[in-house]
Design an enzyme around this catalytic site. Structure first.
Site, PDB file in Angstrom:
ATOM      1  N   GLY A 136       1.140  -1.464   0.030  1.00 15.89           N
ATOM      2  CA  GLY A 136      -0.269  -0.336  -0.070  1.00 15.89           C
ATOM      3  C   GLY A 136       0.377   0.919  -0.281  1.00 15.89           C
ATOM      4  O   GLY A 136       2.093   0.837   0.220  1.00 15.89           O
ATOM      5  N   GLU A 191       3.751 -11.150  -6.135  1.00 12.08           N
ATOM      6  CA  GLU A 191       2.669 -11.343  -6.981  1.00 12.08           C
ATOM      7  C   GLU A 191       2.808 -10.935  -8.529  1.00 12.08           C
ATOM      8  O   GLU A 191       2.142 -11.552  -9.425  1.00 12.08           O
ATOM      9  CB  GLU A 191       1.693 -11.235  -6.884  1.00 12.08           C
ATOM     10  N   HIS A 233       7.557  -7.165  -4.216  1.00 11.43           N
ATOM     11  CA  HIS A 233       6.203  -7.894  -4.492  1.00 11.43           C
ATOM     12  C   HIS A 233       6.557  -9.322  -5.473  1.00 11.43           C
ATOM     13  O   HIS A 233       6.423  -9.270  -6.405  1.00 11.43           O
ATOM     14  CB  HIS A 233       5.103  -6.837  -5.664  1.00 11.43           C
ATOM     15  N   LYS A 290     -11.226 -12.903 -14.655  1.00 14.97           N
ATOM     16  CA  LYS A 290     -11.501 -13.104 -15.869  1.00 14.97           C
ATOM     17  C   LYS A 290     -10.972 -14.225 -16.263  1.00 14.97           C
ATOM     18  O   LYS A 290     -11.625 -14.910 -17.736  1.00 14.97           O
ATOM     19  CB  LYS A 290     -11.276 -11.772 -16.849  1.00 14.97           C
ATOM     20  N   CYS A 344       5.217  -5.873   1.053  1.00 15.65           N
ATOM     21  CA  CYS A 344       5.934  -4.256   1.479  1.00 15.65           C
ATOM     22  C   CYS A 344       5.098  -4.146   2.359  1.00 15.65           C
ATOM     23  O   CYS A 344       5.716  -4.007   3.856  1.00 15.65           O
ATOM     24  CB  CYS A 344       5.437  -3.937  -0.284  1.00 15.65           C
ATOM     25  N   TYR A 345       4.034  -3.479   2.105  1.00 10.24           N
ATOM     26  CA  TYR A 345       3.921  -2.471   3.450  1.00 10.24           C
ATOM     27  C   TYR A 345       3.083  -3.607   4.500  1.00 10.24           C
ATOM     28  O   TYR A 345       2.986  -2.938   5.754  1.00 10.24           O
ATOM     29  CB  TYR A 345       2.498  -1.378   2.966  1.00 10.24           C
ATOM     30  N   GLY A 389     -19.421 -10.731 -25.831  1.00 11.11           N
ATOM     31  CA  GLY A 389     -18.546 -10.368 -24.789  1.00 11.11           C
ATOM     32  C   GLY A 389     -18.403 -11.960 -24.182  1.00 11.11           C
ATOM     33  O   GLY A 389     -19.509 -12.755 -24.217  1.00 11.11           O
ATOM     34  N   VAL A 390     -17.156 -12.043 -23.660  1.00  8.41           N
ATOM     35  CA  VAL A 390     -16.894 -13.754 -22.618  1.00  8.41           C
ATOM     36  C   VAL A 390     -17.758 -13.912 -21.821  1.00  8.41           C
ATOM     37  O   VAL A 390     -18.606 -15.135 -21.635  1.00  8.41           O
ATOM     38  CB  VAL A 390     -15.167 -13.748 -23.402  1.00  8.41           C
ATOM     39  N   ASP A 391     -18.047 -12.865 -20.587  1.00  7.18           N
ATOM     40  CA  ASP A 391     -18.494 -13.347 -19.703  1.00  7.18           C
ATOM     41  C   ASP A 391     -19.883 -13.005 -20.024  1.00  7.18           C
ATOM     42  O   ASP A 391     -20.512 -14.679 -19.343  1.00  7.18           O
ATOM     43  CB  ASP A 391     -18.562 -11.958 -18.753  1.00  7.18           C
ATOM     44  N   SER A 443     -23.576  -9.470 -24.449  1.00  5.96           N
ATOM     45  CA  SER A 443     -22.797  -8.594 -25.392  1.00  5.96           C
ATOM     46  C   SER A 443     -21.839  -8.459 -25.951  1.00  5.96           C
ATOM     47  O   SER A 443     -22.110  -7.882 -26.964  1.00  5.96           O
ATOM     48  CB  SER A 443     -22.465  -7.685 -24.189  1.00  5.96           C
TER      49      SER A 443
END
Ligand code: XMP
Length: 511
Positions: free
Chosen positions: A51, A167, A165, A367, A78-79, A221-223, A219
């Site tokens: 953060g 990640e 980090h 996603k 980190c933080y 879209g994939v979702d 729509s």
């Protein structure tokens, strides 16, 4: 479940995704939540995120100190590490030699968190504060040239901290470090995979929906497409899909959606051709926000009208909402990313007098997990890996006024961009690539004749989540092919430019 307490790092969601990639379910909670809320989740491990704050600031966000006494393993990033050090009585100071970016660190202890890691390894640092001395009960696991305590641990209590980090993909062995925390230190068992998720979700949908009908707005879209296939798997003909064609889709895309949903998956589809209404609604509009609002409002109106026709039969409305959309701040109740840059619209609002119960099968997924669900369900890769596409479609890629002719020109240009990116084998690498039609005319020369025509801007970006994005360094020959094909195949265009701005300071879409 592993809990990530979020202290405002731009990478908190990435930690959650990385943990899930390792087969462990994880959720992000606001860093201010009470100890009771954390305990309610029965976490098997806790990660304290990074953060922007400094622990010695008066209002620095902090977790309940008791989190370190629960007997649950904790990793501070980190933080998060500075918070652990601060709670344990160490001194955290602003350091004159701030570290940012790729940094080489040296490992001092290979026994658990750094098991199997090279003696020297590159990590992604982003800190101005550093731990000055080891807190009581802690040992040093790694250091760097400028930072004496890059990683610390209280092994007895299973509390670990890393100043970098893990990640972020720039930390070359970051995933191994995360795996070591999950499996060597926390001794967790992998139990999160998409096959199980699908089975469980299908059961849950059947339980919740019973014999009632469910409406889903598509729509393209994939979702929403994946939601349609999953819901169809669960409740078959009780699912009704609605696709409103605004006229701003890519070339042939509307036909493809209809063919896939209707013919391939045999899902009941209401196809609403509302092109004329939308063109009328945006006629003469040039301001981007006004354009978005007009399209959004029109969408709601068409949706209302169409829903009213089926509403008496339908009790549930399904939405392809994803986890990042619902992560909310415990203190403010609104999504942290809610600062309005652009008016987004997806499915649109609902009429006041029609009340649906909401089904959101992906509200816990990222996603890339939805894409894995899609593949498991046998959806074509063409749909599963489709680039994100904005709700208002090509309308916000036509700068200035919109009319059917301009849409047609942009569809052609966009199709060429897509085609060349696919031919170059770059489609999956690039987050989004598209063409934008500019309202300016410039002079050119073709076959000894003067031309005075419009410009197409080509945009391709790399991103993890669209919050930030880098412009993609497309190979020159790909750009060359795109440019010469657009000029040769579209008479209305005589100039092609490439957008070389990242986000920030630009946004991905031009409007
Ligand atoms: P910007 O332009 O804000 O876009 O950098 C970030 C991502 O969001 C997509 N986008 C939208 N998606 N409805 C959507 O569902 C919208 O109104 C909308 N506007 C932008 C954009 O394509 C990019 O992936």
């Amino acid at each position: 479940m592993l809990i990530i307490l979020d202290y405002g790092s731009q990478y908190s969601h990435l930690i959650a995704r990385r943990v899930r990639e390792c087969g462990i379910y994880s959720e992000v909670l606001d860093g201010h939540v009470s100890l009771d809320k954390v305990l309610e989740k029965k976490p098997t491990a806790i990660i304290l995120s990074g953060g922007p704050s400094s622990v010695y600031e008066k209002d620095a966000p902090k977790c309940d100190k008791a989190i370190l006494e629960l007997g649950v393993p904790v990793l501070g990033v980190c933080y998060g590490m500075q918070m652990i050090a601060d709670f344990s009585g160490a001194i955290v100071k602003h350091y004159s030699k701030r570290e940012y970016g790729r940094t080489e660190i040296s490992i001092d202890d290979f026994s658990d968190l750094f098991f199997g890691i090279d003696t020297k390894t590159t990590v992604w640092m982003s800190h101005g504060d550093s731990v000055e001395a080891l807190p009581a009960g802690y040992v040093k696991l790694a250091h760097s040239e400028n930072t004496p305590f890059v990683s610390i641990a209280n092994k007895e209590k299973k509390i670990y901290g890393v100043q970098f980090h893990p990640e972020v993909s720039h930390s070359t062995m970051g995933m191994q470090i995360i795996r070591n925390f999950l499996f060597e230190i926390c001794k967790l068992q992998k139990d999160w995979d998409m096959k199980d998720f699908i089975k469980q979700e299908i059961e849950d949908i059947r339980k919740v929906v019973g014999k009632e009908k469910v409406l889903l707005g598509l729509s393209g879209g994939v979702d929403s497409m994946t939601a349609a296939v999953l819901l169809h798997e669960a409740i078959g003909d009780q699912l009704i899909c609605m696709f409103i064609d605004q006229g701003f889709m890519r070339k042939n895309e509307a036909e493809q959606i209809v063919a896939t949903v209707n013919n391939h998956f045999n899902i009941h589809l209401i196809h609403v051709d509302a092109k004329e209404r939308f063109f009328k609604a945006v006629k003469g509009v040039t301001d981007p926000e006004e354009k978005r609002k007009k399209i959004g409002n029109e969408f709601v109106r068409v949706f209302e009208t169409e829903v009213a026709k089926v509403a008496k039969d339908v009790k549930f409305l399904a939405q392809g909402t994803l986890y990042p959309d619902i992560i909310e701040s415990a203190t403010t109740g609104v999504s942290k990313n809610a600062v309005k840059i652009k008016t987004h619209h997806n499915v649109g609002g609902l009429p006041d007098d029609i009340e649906f119960k909401i089904v959101e099968p992906f509200k816990k997924l990222f996603k890339d997990e939805v894409r894995r669900v899609g593949l498991e369900l046998g959806m074509p890769e063409k749909i599963v890996f489709r680039h994100p596409f904005p709700g208002p479609g090509l309308a916000i890629r036509i700068i200035g006024e919109i009319d059917p002719e301009r849409v047609r020109v942009l569809q052609e240009a966009d199709d060429i961009v897509m085609d060349e990116i696919k031919k170059a084998g770059l489609y999956r690498e690039v987050w989004q690539s598209f063409a934008v039609l500019l309202p300016i005319k410039t002079v050119g020369v073709m076959g000894d004749k003067r031309t005075y025509s419009h410009t197409i801007a080509v945009r391709a970006v790399s991103s993890q989540d669209a919050m930030t994005a880098n412009w993609t360094h497309l190979p020159y020959d790909v750009l060359e092919n795109i440019s010469s094909r657009i000029i040769n195949e579209i008479p209305e265009i005589n100039r092609v430019v490439y957008d070389i701005t990242s986000k920030p300071p630009s946004t991905i879409e031009w409007e």
